[in-house]
Design an enzyme around this catalytic site. Structure first.
Site, PDB file in Angstrom:
ATOM      1  N   SER A  19      11.775 -10.906   4.499  1.00  0.00           N
ATOM      2  CA  SER A  19      10.884  -9.746   4.551  1.00  0.00           C
ATOM      3  C   SER A  19      11.419  -8.818   5.635  1.00  0.00           C
ATOM      4  O   SER A  19      12.304  -9.200   6.408  1.00  0.00           O
ATOM      5  CB  SER A  19       9.486 -10.265   4.905  1.00  0.00           C
ATOM      6  OG  SER A  19       8.759  -9.349   5.666  1.00  0.00           O
ATOM      7  N   TYR A  60       2.973 -14.590   9.869  1.00  0.00           N
ATOM      8  CA  TYR A  60       3.896 -14.240   8.782  1.00  0.00           C
ATOM      9  C   TYR A  60       5.206 -13.693   9.366  1.00  0.00           C
ATOM     10  O   TYR A  60       6.299 -14.057   8.919  1.00  0.00           O
ATOM     11  CB  TYR A  60       3.216 -13.215   7.875  1.00  0.00           C
ATOM     12  CG  TYR A  60       4.000 -12.817   6.646  1.00  0.00           C
ATOM     13  CD1 TYR A  60       4.202 -13.713   5.600  1.00  0.00           C
ATOM     14  CD2 TYR A  60       4.523 -11.531   6.511  1.00  0.00           C
ATOM     15  CE1 TYR A  60       4.908 -13.337   4.458  1.00  0.00           C
ATOM     16  CE2 TYR A  60       5.219 -11.142   5.377  1.00  0.00           C
ATOM     17  CZ  TYR A  60       5.417 -12.053   4.350  1.00  0.00           C
ATOM     18  OH  TYR A  60       6.119 -11.678   3.224  1.00  0.00           O
TER      19      TYR A  60
HETATM   20  P1  NAD Z   1       2.521 -13.373  -4.967  1.00  0.00           P
HETATM   21  O1  NAD Z   1       1.256 -13.734  -4.267  1.00  0.00           O
HETATM   22  O2  NAD Z   1       2.454 -12.550  -6.205  1.00  0.00           O
HETATM   23  O3  NAD Z   1       3.355 -14.696  -5.288  1.00  0.00           O
HETATM   24  C1  NAD Z   1       3.364 -15.823  -4.459  1.00  0.00           C
HETATM   25  C2  NAD Z   1       3.203 -17.048  -5.352  1.00  0.00           C
HETATM   26  O4  NAD Z   1       3.341 -18.225  -4.536  1.00  0.00           O
HETATM   27  C3  NAD Z   1       1.811 -17.128  -6.014  1.00  0.00           C
HETATM   28  O5  NAD Z   1       1.939 -17.236  -7.424  1.00  0.00           O
HETATM   29  C4  NAD Z   1       1.193 -18.362  -5.402  1.00  0.00           C
HETATM   30  O6  NAD Z   1       0.334 -19.074  -6.279  1.00  0.00           O
HETATM   31  C5  NAD Z   1       2.407 -19.184  -5.031  1.00  0.00           C
HETATM   32  N1  NAD Z   1       2.103 -20.166  -3.986  1.00  0.00           N
HETATM   33  C6  NAD Z   1       1.343 -19.965  -2.880  1.00  0.00           C
HETATM   34  N2  NAD Z   1       1.233 -21.108  -2.191  1.00  0.00           N
HETATM   35  C7  NAD Z   1       1.948 -22.039  -2.860  1.00  0.00           C
HETATM   36  C8  NAD Z   1       2.206 -23.413  -2.644  1.00  0.00           C
HETATM   37  N3  NAD Z   1       1.706 -24.064  -1.572  1.00  0.00           N
HETATM   38  N4  NAD Z   1       2.961 -24.092  -3.538  1.00  0.00           N
HETATM   39  C9  NAD Z   1       3.463 -23.444  -4.626  1.00  0.00           C
HETATM   40  N5  NAD Z   1       3.249 -22.149  -4.888  1.00  0.00           N
HETATM   41  C10 NAD Z   1       2.496 -21.443  -4.017  1.00  0.00           C
HETATM   42  O7  NAD Z   1       3.417 -12.647  -3.854  1.00  0.00           O
HETATM   43  P2  NAD Z   1       4.791 -11.873  -3.897  1.00  0.00           P
HETATM   44  O8  NAD Z   1       4.584 -10.607  -3.153  1.00  0.00           O
HETATM   45  O9  NAD Z   1       5.372 -11.843  -5.256  1.00  0.00           O
HETATM   46  O10 NAD Z   1       5.652 -12.817  -2.921  1.00  0.00           O
HETATM   47  C11 NAD Z   1       6.769 -13.577  -3.291  1.00  0.00           C
HETATM   48  C12 NAD Z   1       7.632 -13.770  -2.050  1.00  0.00           C
HETATM   49  O11 NAD Z   1       8.126 -12.497  -1.614  1.00  0.00           O
HETATM   50  C13 NAD Z   1       6.884 -14.362  -0.853  1.00  0.00           C
HETATM   51  O12 NAD Z   1       7.745 -15.259  -0.158  1.00  0.00           O
HETATM   52  C14 NAD Z   1       6.600 -13.145   0.006  1.00  0.00           C
HETATM   53  O13 NAD Z   1       6.428 -13.488   1.359  1.00  0.00           O
HETATM   54  C15 NAD Z   1       7.850 -12.346  -0.240  1.00  0.00           C
HETATM   55  N6  NAD Z   1       7.785 -10.920   0.085  1.00  0.00           N
HETATM   56  C16 NAD Z   1       6.931 -10.078  -0.553  1.00  0.00           C
HETATM   57  C17 NAD Z   1       6.927  -8.728  -0.210  1.00  0.00           C
HETATM   58  C18 NAD Z   1       6.022  -7.737  -0.878  1.00  0.00           C
HETATM   59  O14 NAD Z   1       6.050  -6.557  -0.490  1.00  0.00           O
HETATM   60  N7  NAD Z   1       5.246  -8.123  -1.868  1.00  0.00           N
HETATM   61  C19 NAD Z   1       7.778  -8.253   0.787  1.00  0.00           C
HETATM   62  C20 NAD Z   1       8.616  -9.156   1.426  1.00  0.00           C
HETATM   63  C21 NAD Z   1       8.630 -10.475   1.056  1.00  0.00           C
END
Ligand code: NAD
Length: 283
Positions: free
Chosen positions: A166, A179
């Site tokens: 991130s 985070y």
């Molecule tokens: P999201 O919430 O859509 O997806 C995260 C998924 O992880 C969910 O489907 C959730 O059910 C699953 N999850 C949570 N806890 C879990 C566990 N204990 N075991 C198995 N699965 C689990 O979020 P996203 O934004 O698509 O995030 C995906 C990745 O990208 C994450 O690592 C997030 O930190 C990272 N990220 C997102 C952004 C953003 O702007 N959205 C930016 C930087 C990084």
């Protein structure tokens, strides 16, 4: 758009694959001919992604599991090995922030020390359990699956691990100390693993997404009535391209990192895909 012949037939394991960004990653890998295991705590969400891949002519299975529980990940590994084969590509995507690890304000003010406003959560009110929840999900939640799946790669002498960090991996963002710390740790861990696994033929790299509007950051970005929060305004002002990213804009970086024809000598890097956020000093 893509043609990565090298990836055809490879077994790709995508944790968090029921979510927005990682569901996109799962579909991107499937479109290149990977056999994809979509792993998520939310099994129904994982199943929906696998169903879409299969309906479009790809090959995918959904596996409900918890990245924080080694026994659950071992069970997932066994199912995947039986149905698809052992893992070639591990995408450690499960993660995200949670209000349990978030302060209400960006900076502490004198008034917060005296005021007992239950609506305001200061740094001093943060529950260590809430901090652990967020930190562990993002850090241990990548370490544990790697322990399970990288063993198969080490035995094959070949493999690719992609982490998801991130903007917090470079500099902490306000309000989300757990985070921020966890994603900085994941970047550090990416580098550590790149060295540790180098002789095993396993490359380890990370994608650092900028800002994408998804479920896990929804309460920070949008008010309950759907209008943008002040934080959204600040994010867009700090993103030279002046918009959120679209999940499919991460696909090219993922394929570049997975396909050794393009990145065979690259290990230990953390690539920002951020519309310029990380490069911009604000002036
Ligand atoms: P999201 O919430 O859509 O997806 C995260 C998924 O992880 C969910 O489907 C959730 O059910 C699953 N999850 C949570 N806890 C879990 C566990 N204990 N075991 C198995 N699965 C689990 O979020 P996203 O934004 O698509 O995030 C995906 C990745 O990208 C994450 O690592 C997030 O930190 C990272 N990220 C997102 C952004 C953003 O702007 N959205 C930016 C930087 C990084």
């Amino acid at each position: 758009m893509f043609n990565h012949e090298n990836l055809k037939g490879r077994v790709a394991v995508v944790t968090g694959g029921g979510g927005v960004l990682c569901g996109g990653f799962a579909k991107t890998l499937a479109a290149q001919g990977c056999k994809v295991a979509v792993l998520d705590l939310n099994e129904a969400a994982a199943q929906a992604v696998a169903d879409e891949i299969n309906a479009n002519g790809g090959q995918a299975i959904a596996v409900g599991c918890n990245v924080l529980e080694p026994a659950s990940m071992r069970a997932a590994r066994d199912v995947i090995a039986e149905k698809l084969g052992t893992c070639d590509i591990l995408l450690n995507g499960a993660g995200g922030n949670n209000p349990k690890g978030t302060t209400t304000k960006e900076t502490l003010e004198k008034i917060d020390l005296a005021q007992q406003d239950p609506e305001v959560k200061t740094f001093f009110d943060l529950d260590p359990q809430g901090i652990s929840f967020v930190f562990n999900l993002n850090f241990l939640g990548t370490l544990i699956p790697t322990q399970i799946f990288a063993k198969d790669m080490a035995e094959k002498g070949k493999g690719c691990i992609v982490m998801v960090t991130s903007m917090n991996a470079f500099r902490p963002l306000t309000k989300i100390p757990a985070y921020s710390a966890a994603k900085a740790a994941v970047k550090n861990f990416t580098e550590w693993m790149a060295v540790h696994f180098a002789d095993m033929g396993i490359r380890v790299n990370a994608i650092a997404p900028g800002f994408f509007s998804t479920k896990q950051n929804a309460t920070l970005l949008w008010n309950p009535d759907g209008t943008p929060t002040a934080r959204t305004g600040k994010i867009l002002a700090a993103t030279p391209m002046d918009r959120f990213g679209e999940p499919e804009e991460l696909a090219g970086t993922l394929l570049f990192l997975c396909d050794e024809a393009y990145s065979g000598f690259i290990t230990g890097v953390n690539i920002p895909v951020d519309g310029g956020f990380n490069a911009y000093s604000g002036v």
